[in-house]
Scaffold this motif. Structure first.
Motif, PDB file in Angstrom:
ATOM      1  N   PRO A 109       0.741  -0.852  -0.065  1.00  0.00           N
ATOM      2  CA  PRO A 109       0.393  -0.419  -0.309  1.00  0.00           C
ATOM      3  C   PRO A 109       0.835   1.333   0.041  1.00  0.00           C
ATOM      4  O   PRO A 109       2.234   1.487   0.608  1.00  0.00           O
ATOM      5  CB  PRO A 109      -0.846   0.022   1.291  1.00  0.00           C
ATOM      6  CG  PRO A 109      -1.050  -1.440   2.038  1.00  0.00           C
ATOM      7  CD  PRO A 109       1.287  -1.649   1.395  1.00  0.00           C
ATOM      8  N   THR A 110       0.399   2.118  -0.693  1.00  0.00           N
ATOM      9  CA  THR A 110       0.546   3.476  -0.793  1.00  0.00           C
ATOM     10  C   THR A 110       0.316   4.333   0.472  1.00  0.00           C
ATOM     11  O   THR A 110      -0.454   4.136   0.467  1.00  0.00           O
ATOM     12  CB  THR A 110       0.939   4.769  -1.574  1.00  0.00           C
ATOM     13  OG1 THR A 110      -0.279   4.407  -2.335  1.00  0.00           O
ATOM     14  CG2 THR A 110       1.560   3.703  -2.905  1.00  0.00           C
ATOM     15  N   ASP A 111       1.102   5.061   1.215  1.00  0.00           N
ATOM     16  CA  ASP A 111       0.491   6.075   2.181  1.00  0.00           C
ATOM     17  C   ASP A 111       0.056   7.604   1.764  1.00  0.00           C
ATOM     18  O   ASP A 111       0.638   8.550   1.382  1.00  0.00           O
ATOM     19  CB  ASP A 111       2.205   6.644   3.151  1.00  0.00           C
ATOM     20  CG  ASP A 111       0.946   6.050   4.562  1.00  0.00           C
ATOM     21  OD1 ASP A 111       0.883   7.583   4.892  1.00  0.00           O
ATOM     22  OD2 ASP A 111       1.277   5.961   5.340  1.00  0.00           O
ATOM     23  N   PRO A 112      -0.872   7.234   2.199  1.00  0.00           N
ATOM     24  CA  PRO A 112      -1.944   8.548   2.044  1.00  0.00           C
ATOM     25  C   PRO A 112      -1.372   9.826   2.733  1.00  0.00           C
ATOM     26  O   PRO A 112      -1.572  11.082   3.449  1.00  0.00           O
ATOM     27  CB  PRO A 112      -3.662   8.120   2.708  1.00  0.00           C
ATOM     28  CG  PRO A 112      -3.764   7.199   3.839  1.00  0.00           C
ATOM     29  CD  PRO A 112      -2.427   6.460   3.380  1.00  0.00           C
ATOM     30  N   VAL A 113      -0.919   9.421   4.249  1.00  0.00           N
ATOM     31  CA  VAL A 113      -0.651  10.721   5.341  1.00  0.00           C
ATOM     32  C   VAL A 113       1.344  11.157   4.608  1.00  0.00           C
ATOM     33  O   VAL A 113       0.810  12.301   4.871  1.00  0.00           O
ATOM     34  CB  VAL A 113       0.229   9.673   7.087  1.00  0.00           C
ATOM     35  CG1 VAL A 113       0.828  11.123   7.390  1.00  0.00           C
ATOM     36  CG2 VAL A 113      -1.206   9.014   7.495  1.00  0.00           C
ATOM     37  N   LEU A 114       2.014  10.180   4.062  1.00  0.00           N
ATOM     38  CA  LEU A 114       2.796  10.919   3.981  1.00  0.00           C
ATOM     39  C   LEU A 114       2.241  11.382   2.609  1.00  0.00           C
ATOM     40  O   LEU A 114       4.290  12.407   1.996  1.00  0.00           O
ATOM     41  CB  LEU A 114       4.052   9.668   3.831  1.00  0.00           C
ATOM     42  CG  LEU A 114       4.255   9.306   5.384  1.00  0.00           C
ATOM     43  CD1 LEU A 114       5.611   8.390   5.848  1.00  0.00           C
ATOM     44  CD2 LEU A 114       4.896  10.437   6.588  1.00  0.00           C
ATOM     45  N   TRP A 131       6.996   6.308  -9.722  1.00  0.00           N
ATOM     46  CA  TRP A 131       8.445   6.560  -8.816  1.00  0.00           C
ATOM     47  C   TRP A 131       7.866   7.087  -7.152  1.00  0.00           C
ATOM     48  O   TRP A 131       8.255   6.747  -6.161  1.00  0.00           O
ATOM     49  CB  TRP A 131       8.562   8.071  -9.322  1.00  0.00           C
ATOM     50  CG  TRP A 131       9.841   8.342  -8.097  1.00  0.00           C
ATOM     51  CD1 TRP A 131      10.239   9.584  -7.320  1.00  0.00           C
ATOM     52  CD2 TRP A 131      11.047   8.010  -7.101  1.00  0.00           C
ATOM     53  NE1 TRP A 131      10.651   9.467  -6.713  1.00  0.00           N
ATOM     54  CE2 TRP A 131      12.087   8.667  -6.499  1.00  0.00           C
ATOM     55  CE3 TRP A 131      11.648   6.217  -7.553  1.00  0.00           C
ATOM     56  CZ2 TRP A 131      12.904   8.361  -5.967  1.00  0.00           C
ATOM     57  CZ3 TRP A 131      12.217   6.111  -6.909  1.00  0.00           C
ATOM     58  CH2 TRP A 131      13.256   7.313  -6.075  1.00  0.00           C
ATOM     59  N   PHE A 132       6.064   7.446  -7.178  1.00  0.00           N
ATOM     60  CA  PHE A 132       5.887   7.892  -5.880  1.00  0.00           C
ATOM     61  C   PHE A 132       5.412   6.858  -5.467  1.00  0.00           C
ATOM     62  O   PHE A 132       3.707   6.984  -4.988  1.00  0.00           O
ATOM     63  CB  PHE A 132       5.532   8.918  -6.321  1.00  0.00           C
ATOM     64  CG  PHE A 132       6.427  10.357  -6.429  1.00  0.00           C
ATOM     65  CD1 PHE A 132       6.890  10.927  -4.474  1.00  0.00           C
ATOM     66  CD2 PHE A 132       6.426  11.272  -7.213  1.00  0.00           C
ATOM     67  CE1 PHE A 132       7.891  11.818  -5.472  1.00  0.00           C
ATOM     68  CE2 PHE A 132       7.235  12.056  -7.792  1.00  0.00           C
ATOM     69  CZ  PHE A 132       7.749  12.675  -6.603  1.00  0.00           C
ATOM     70  N   GLY A 133       5.688   5.745  -5.066  1.00  0.00           N
ATOM     71  CA  GLY A 133       5.287   4.555  -4.131  1.00  0.00           C
ATOM     72  C   GLY A 133       5.618   5.186  -3.283  1.00  0.00           C
ATOM     73  O   GLY A 133       5.933   3.879  -2.262  1.00  0.00           O
ATOM     74  N   ILE A 134       4.624   5.933  -2.352  1.00  0.00           N
ATOM     75  CA  ILE A 134       5.922   6.352  -0.427  1.00  0.00           C
ATOM     76  C   ILE A 134       4.736   4.937   0.657  1.00  0.00           C
ATOM     77  O   ILE A 134       3.679   5.283   0.550  1.00  0.00           O
ATOM     78  CB  ILE A 134       5.976   7.660  -0.789  1.00  0.00           C
ATOM     79  CG1 ILE A 134       5.415   8.389  -1.401  1.00  0.00           C
ATOM     80  CG2 ILE A 134       5.628   7.750   0.987  1.00  0.00           C
ATOM     81  CD1 ILE A 134       4.801  10.263  -1.108  1.00  0.00           C
ATOM     82  N   THR A 193      13.616   3.913   3.909  1.00  0.00           N
ATOM     83  CA  THR A 193      14.325   5.118   2.735  1.00  0.00           C
ATOM     84  C   THR A 193      13.323   5.490   1.749  1.00  0.00           C
ATOM     85  O   THR A 193      13.852   6.169   1.211  1.00  0.00           O
ATOM     86  CB  THR A 193      14.700   3.174   2.025  1.00  0.00           C
ATOM     87  OG1 THR A 193      15.538   3.108   2.814  1.00  0.00           O
ATOM     88  CG2 THR A 193      15.629   3.203   1.150  1.00  0.00           C
ATOM     89  N   SER A 194      11.984   5.102   1.989  1.00  0.00           N
ATOM     90  CA  SER A 194      10.639   5.825   1.231  1.00  0.00           C
ATOM     91  C   SER A 194      10.895   7.506   2.013  1.00  0.00           C
ATOM     92  O   SER A 194      10.687   8.503   0.774  1.00  0.00           O
ATOM     93  CB  SER A 194       9.849   5.099   0.847  1.00  0.00           C
ATOM     94  OG  SER A 194       8.596   4.954   0.562  1.00  0.00           O
ATOM     95  N   ILE A 195      10.644   7.218   2.757  1.00  0.00           N
ATOM     96  CA  ILE A 195      10.534   9.011   3.415  1.00  0.00           C
ATOM     97  C   ILE A 195      12.141   9.557   2.812  1.00  0.00           C
ATOM     98  O   ILE A 195      11.334  10.553   2.425  1.00  0.00           O
ATOM     99  CB  ILE A 195      10.695   8.830   4.955  1.00  0.00           C
ATOM    100  CG1 ILE A 195       9.145   7.824   5.127  1.00  0.00           C
ATOM    101  CG2 ILE A 195      10.347  10.072   5.835  1.00  0.00           C
ATOM    102  CD1 ILE A 195       9.582   7.862   6.852  1.00  0.00           C
ATOM    103  N   LEU A 196      12.936   9.095   3.792  1.00  0.00           N
ATOM    104  CA  LEU A 196      13.810   9.560   2.855  1.00  0.00           C
ATOM    105  C   LEU A 196      14.035   9.986   1.147  1.00  0.00           C
ATOM    106  O   LEU A 196      14.491  10.815   0.384  1.00  0.00           O
ATOM    107  CB  LEU A 196      15.289   8.942   2.912  1.00  0.00           C
ATOM    108  CG  LEU A 196      15.723   8.972   4.377  1.00  0.00           C
ATOM    109  CD1 LEU A 196      16.745   8.212   4.575  1.00  0.00           C
ATOM    110  CD2 LEU A 196      15.895  10.484   5.386  1.00  0.00           C
ATOM    111  N   VAL A 197      14.320   9.457   0.545  1.00  0.00           N
ATOM    112  CA  VAL A 197      14.351   9.424  -1.249  1.00  0.00           C
ATOM    113  C   VAL A 197      13.651   9.924  -1.521  1.00  0.00           C
ATOM    114  O   VAL A 197      13.718  10.915  -2.736  1.00  0.00           O
ATOM    115  CB  VAL A 197      14.698   8.246  -1.893  1.00  0.00           C
ATOM    116  CG1 VAL A 197      16.002   7.469  -1.623  1.00  0.00           C
ATOM    117  CG2 VAL A 197      13.509   7.133  -2.106  1.00  0.00           C
TER     118      VAL A 197
END
Length: 443
Positions: free
Chosen positions: A130-135, A371-374, A409-413
């Protein structure tokens, strides 16, 4: 440990973030990156003020992340104002179903390759799919009149897949012998997939519509004025609780409730809500907007959105700091680094490109979606949920380390790249709109 250091630390962090907000907005990184670093400094890799451990304190962390996700999902539903016949909905649903299944399968395959049993590998896939609705707020719709296809699709995907991943968590638990799947998986299909998904969406949609109609009727009689904050939180709570009571997925119910409330407003209005509705000042003006036939629906929706956005920001700061504090040095082994790189750089792009192949969307939007699969707070919830439901076998530490390494890593990149990439996207979109030839080009 005394509570005094906690009060001082929390107060200092909030004041620092408030005082530096303008400066941080000019940096090529998101607020989440700053909060992650602060969390690392507060955790065992820093001064050691936060002494939580994910497996030991799974129950507490599950509750915290659960609240953060349902607030964010309700807010996401309220922001999606496009009619249901627009193609962006089809793209969002495709990513949240086919794209998510492909992602889970690919991540589970990686898990098996590094030695995880199939059940643990499926849980890892369900946690990280799941991708994140918050971040992901920096790449999602900014307000209800934002109809940019990229932002809309990413918001819709995050809203749907944060609930749609639940069946695969249950599948992983079942494969580990911790959940009843039934002969040939019949119970999993009928209860965990069909019933829980459809019932969750139906319950949320029904409650959102019913509450919206009741409030609008009363306000046209100049009753039920004010306390919009209570209304939003109450609708979140009753939708989530009713869905869980009916053994359905509460995340989907909350998202559907937000969608239903916004859809009620959209059907009642001929034009999107104006900026004045979001910035109304003065009790008299607010009462007029809340009771007038032509503005009451939009005012109701926007008032709830505004309050939810504040709750969402608090949840984001709190939970990202918590993520940083839960990181450990052992999460940086070469095996973890390679697996995390594969999840972010290979799995997400491949799954997205396969899922939306041939669909009408621009090349730049296709690339950005890939790319944006946070990953973030939703992933932590699913992980702690699995732990609280018996996932204690030896592979749990490997899954925890992989999940947290991927999230950090996702939060950083993504946090570092989001500002320059979205600025480039805005310039590219403006150029396309000024050139009919480029605007008509599809991939």
């Amino acid at each position: 440990m005394s509570a005094v250091p906690w009060f001082v630390a929390v107060g200092a962090i909030l004041i620092i973030l408030a005082l530096t907000s303008s400066f941080l907005s000019r940096l090529p990184l998101s607020t989440s990156v700053v909060c992650l670093v602060l969390g690392i400094l507060l955790g065992p890799m820093g001064i050691g003020l936060v002494e939580l451990e994910l497996i030991r304190d799974a129950a507490l962390i599950e509750r915290l992340t659960e609240v953060a996700v349902i607030i964010s999902l309700f807010a996401a539903g309220l922001q999606l104002r496009l009619p249901f016949d627009r193609r962006e909905w089809g793209l969002s649903l495709t990513l949240a179903t086919l794209g998510m299944v492909l992602t889970i399968g690919l991540i589970a395959g990686l898990g098996v390759l590094i030695g995880l049993p199939i059940g643990a590998a499926v849980i890892l896939g369900a946690v990280l799919a799941p991708t994140d609705p918050v971040l992901a707020s920096d790449v999602q719709v900014k307000h209800s009149t934002d109809d940019d296809p990229l932002r809309f699709v990413l918001t819709g995907e995050a809203g749907f897949n944060d609930g749609a991943a639940f069946p695969f968590v249950m599948l992983g638990l079942g494969l580990l012998g911790l959940h009843e799947l039934g002969d040939w998986g019949w119970r999993w299909w009928m209860v965990d997939v069909i019933w829980a998904v459809l019932a969750g969406l139906s319950i949320g949609a029904a409650l959102g519509t019913a509450v919206g109609h009741v409030v609008l009727y009363l306000r046209r009689q100049e009753e039920a004025l004010g306390l919009n904050n209570f209304l939003g939180v109450g609708l979140i709570a009753i939708s989530y609780g009713a869905a869980l009571w009916m053994h359905a997925y509460g995340f989907l119910a909350v998202f559907a409730a937000g969608l239903a409330l916004r859809h009620l407003e959209r059907r009642a209005e001929t034009q999107p809500p104006s900026e004045s509705l979001r910035n109304a000042a003065g009790a008299e003006t607010e009462e007029q907007l809340a009771t007038a036939e032509e503005t009451a629906p939009a005012y109701l929706a926007e008032a709830i959105v505004n309050f939810n956005s504040h709750l969402e920001h608090f949840a984001e700061v709190t939970l990202v700091i918590l993520i940083g504090a839960l990181l450990r040095p052992e999460m940086a082994s070469w095996q973890l680094v390679a697996t995390v790189a594969a999840v972010i750089l290979v799995v997400r792009p491949v799954a997205v490109l396969l899922a939306i192949a041939g669909m009408p969307i621009r090349r730049i939007q296709r690339a950005y979606i890939a790319w944006f699969g946070i990953r973030g707070i939703g992933s932590i919830y699913y992980l702690t949920y699995a732990i609280e439901h018996g996932f204690h076998s030896p592979p749990v530490e490997t899954v925890v380390n992989l999940a947290f390494a991927t999230i950090a890593t996702s939060i950083l990149v993504h946090g570092i790249t989001v500002t320059p990439l979205m600025n480039f996207y805005s310039r590219h979109t403006d150029e396309d709109q000024s050139s009919p030839e480029e605007a008509s080009e599809k991939s």
